[in-house]
Design an enzyme around this catalytic site. Sequence first.
Site, PDB file in Angstrom:
ATOM      1  N   HIS A 118       1.008  -1.197  -0.024  1.00  0.00           N
ATOM      2  CA  HIS A 118       0.110   0.172   0.004  1.00  0.00           C
ATOM      3  C   HIS A 118       0.748   1.127   0.103  1.00  0.00           C
ATOM      4  O   HIS A 118       1.526   1.558   0.882  1.00  0.00           O
ATOM      5  CB  HIS A 118      -1.069   0.032   1.217  1.00  0.00           C
ATOM      6  CG  HIS A 118      -2.123  -0.841   1.093  1.00  0.00           C
ATOM      7  ND1 HIS A 118      -3.261  -0.921   1.892  1.00  0.00           N
ATOM      8  CD2 HIS A 118      -2.116  -1.805   0.040  1.00  0.00           C
ATOM      9  CE1 HIS A 118      -4.174  -1.890   1.399  1.00  0.00           C
ATOM     10  NE2 HIS A 118      -3.608  -2.488   0.571  1.00  0.00           N
TER      11      HIS A 118
ATOM     12  N   TYR B 286      -9.239   5.150   7.513  1.00  0.00           N
ATOM     13  CA  TYR B 286      -9.555   5.502   8.990  1.00  0.00           C
ATOM     14  C   TYR B 286     -10.234   6.690   9.280  1.00  0.00           C
ATOM     15  O   TYR B 286     -10.264   7.667   8.511  1.00  0.00           O
ATOM     16  CB  TYR B 286      -8.148   5.921   9.601  1.00  0.00           C
ATOM     17  CG  TYR B 286      -6.871   5.084   9.773  1.00  0.00           C
ATOM     18  CD1 TYR B 286      -5.999   4.551   8.806  1.00  0.00           C
ATOM     19  CD2 TYR B 286      -6.747   4.372  11.064  1.00  0.00           C
ATOM     20  CE1 TYR B 286      -5.249   3.563   8.827  1.00  0.00           C
ATOM     21  CE2 TYR B 286      -5.750   3.375  11.321  1.00  0.00           C
ATOM     22  CZ  TYR B 286      -4.894   2.949  10.241  1.00  0.00           C
ATOM     23  OH  TYR B 286      -4.048   2.102  10.185  1.00  0.00           O
TER      24      TYR B 286
ATOM     25  N   PRO C 198      -4.016   0.302  18.949  1.00  0.00           N
ATOM     26  CA  PRO C 198      -3.845  -0.184  17.655  1.00  0.00           C
ATOM     27  C   PRO C 198      -3.831   0.745  16.356  1.00  0.00           C
ATOM     28  O   PRO C 198      -3.572   0.335  14.984  1.00  0.00           O
ATOM     29  CB  PRO C 198      -4.747  -1.244  17.440  1.00  0.00           C
ATOM     30  CG  PRO C 198      -5.867  -0.862  18.346  1.00  0.00           C
ATOM     31  CD  PRO C 198      -5.085  -0.263  19.581  1.00  0.00           C
TER      32      PRO C 198
ATOM     33  N   LYS D 238       1.374  -0.018  15.019  1.00  0.00           N
ATOM     34  CA  LYS D 238       2.740  -0.298  15.689  1.00  0.00           C
ATOM     35  C   LYS D 238       3.137  -1.566  16.202  1.00  0.00           C
ATOM     36  O   LYS D 238       4.210  -1.695  16.432  1.00  0.00           O
ATOM     37  CB  LYS D 238       3.364   0.990  16.079  1.00  0.00           C
ATOM     38  CG  LYS D 238       3.265   2.159  15.411  1.00  0.00           C
ATOM     39  CD  LYS D 238       4.595   2.269  14.645  1.00  0.00           C
ATOM     40  CE  LYS D 238       4.490   3.110  13.242  1.00  0.00           C
ATOM     41  NZ  LYS D 238       4.207   2.711  12.087  1.00  0.00           N
TER      42      LYS D 238
ATOM     43  N   TYR E  29       3.887   6.572   9.913  1.00  0.00           N
ATOM     44  CA  TYR E  29       3.303   5.431   9.805  1.00  0.00           C
ATOM     45  C   TYR E  29       4.009   4.547   8.893  1.00  0.00           C
ATOM     46  O   TYR E  29       3.913   3.265   9.013  1.00  0.00           O
ATOM     47  CB  TYR E  29       1.898   5.837   8.705  1.00  0.00           C
ATOM     48  CG  TYR E  29       0.834   4.604   8.525  1.00  0.00           C
ATOM     49  CD1 TYR E  29      -0.248   4.526   9.666  1.00  0.00           C
ATOM     50  CD2 TYR E  29       0.821   3.880   7.643  1.00  0.00           C
ATOM     51  CE1 TYR E  29      -1.035   3.585   9.710  1.00  0.00           C
ATOM     52  CE2 TYR E  29      -0.226   2.722   7.607  1.00  0.00           C
ATOM     53  CZ  TYR E  29      -1.046   2.765   8.549  1.00  0.00           C
ATOM     54  OH  TYR E  29      -2.102   1.764   8.364  1.00  0.00           O
TER      55      TYR E  29
HETATM   56  C1  PHB Z   1      -5.972  -4.511  10.577  1.00  0.00           C
HETATM   57  O1  PHB Z   1      -5.790  -4.831   9.673  1.00  0.00           O
HETATM   58  O2  PHB Z   1      -6.171  -5.282  11.843  1.00  0.00           O
HETATM   59  C2  PHB Z   1      -5.456  -3.086  11.271  1.00  0.00           C
HETATM   60  C3  PHB Z   1      -4.910  -2.196  10.473  1.00  0.00           C
HETATM   61  C4  PHB Z   1      -4.656  -1.043  10.909  1.00  0.00           C
HETATM   62  C5  PHB Z   1      -4.740  -0.821  12.170  1.00  0.00           C
HETATM   63  C6  PHB Z   1      -5.091  -1.613  13.066  1.00  0.00           C
HETATM   64  C7  PHB Z   1      -5.571  -3.084  12.600  1.00  0.00           C
HETATM   65  O3  PHB Z   1      -4.017   0.512  12.613  1.00  0.00           O
END
Ligand code: PHB
Length: 395
Positions: A73, A204, A296, A300, A388
């Site tokens: 990505h 997000y 989460p 990280k 990120y």
């Molecule tokens: C996930 O794919 O489970 C996932 C992705 C990004 C995050 C947290 C969890 O910030």
Amino acid sequence: MPSTQVAIIGAGPSGLLLGQLLGKAGIHNLILEQRSAEHVLARVRAGILEHGTVQLLDEAGVAERLRAEGLVHDGLYIAFDGQRQHIDLSGLTGGRAVTVYGQTEITRDLMAARAAAGMATHYEAAGVALHDFENGSGKPWLSYLRNGKPEVLQCDYIAGCDGFHGVSRHSVPPEAMKTFERTYPFGWLGVLADTPPVAPELVYAQHPRGFALCSMRSKTRSRCYIQCKLTDSLAQWSDELFWAELRMRLDPVSAAALQPAAAIEKSIAPLRSFVAEPMRFGRLFLAGDAAHIVPPTGAKGLNLAASDVRYLAQGLIEHYREHSSAGLNHYSARALRRVWRAERFSFAMTRLLHSFPDQGSFDHKLQQAELDYLFSSRAAQTALAENYVGLALDA
Ligand code: PHB
Ligand code: APR
């Protein structure tokens, strides 16, 4: 007494990756894991890998399937106030990207490599206890039960890779360790389902009803989350209710692409920030979730575990090959520097994107202004992007 050079407690990603790197360098190690291999593989966890984590898995010789099946990505989306802003991770960081590959799959690959190399893992090891690790001179040993029978294992060093609830950190005298913690007044309700992702990259979303995230495991499997109350139970959240709530929190473009499907897995997890210092005590080294937890939101957790393991493996290899303890002596400070930067970023992302029940109107306005700034400033987007995709290892 049976012995090994490095006894590793815990067969999660930290313990397995450490074992793999040490094994490749000819350092004998044995892993003790309290659960069964099936149980370890049944856990659903995040799956966003920084470039440095992919490189480390490559060096460990376990990146073949990840390279073939992982989704690279170059960006992500932030949704807010009906808009969806693309953050060009690669463009803003000189070409760095993240790879989407489930942590469960990494664990599976590491387990297979370990078995192929003939390295031992004692699963269902109960009552693991640590002995004589406190001072730097003696030989530590572990006691545990295997198939109900008492066993012991002597070693040069113990690697505590046994997660937040493990025995390793709790074996350190409390006065020798300082802990730093912040809990959050909400959790994440996660659903795994066979439905295409709403966008080619992660979304997000910040919304007055709470945070939402649309992630994925493949082009046909989604992993989505919504912020929920800590008191919520899974019984309250039917699949229909989950998808309806998620749809309400997304921007119109993402919402229109959402195709509800039956949940394969559904779970609620609390959010926590936690650090234990130092990460070494005598001949015990802590790595991964045993030493620190991040919420989460910044993805990280696994990446921090990987960088701990990189530093620890380097220190141990230097010790055995060059008889130098410099790497081991620097391990804690080196790892903690990276840990605190990831703590900072994870906290900032969490604060930016969630609804805090105790948030006053001033804080709410600041949050909106911060998102507005992020949507309009290349500098703000660059700061998010470089964190990120992962900060340089020893920058
Ligand atoms: C996930 O794919 O489970 C996932 C992705 C990004 C995050 C947290 C969890 O910030
Ligand atoms: N004895 C033996 N094994 C133990 C004990 C114990 N007393 N306590 C815990 N374990 C095992 C757990 O069963 C688990 O398999 O240690 C392992 C720890 O694994 P994780 O919790 O996955 O932690 P870690 O390997 O550091 O992984 C860090 O993976 O778990 C995610 O969110 C985490 O993304 C982060 C990364």
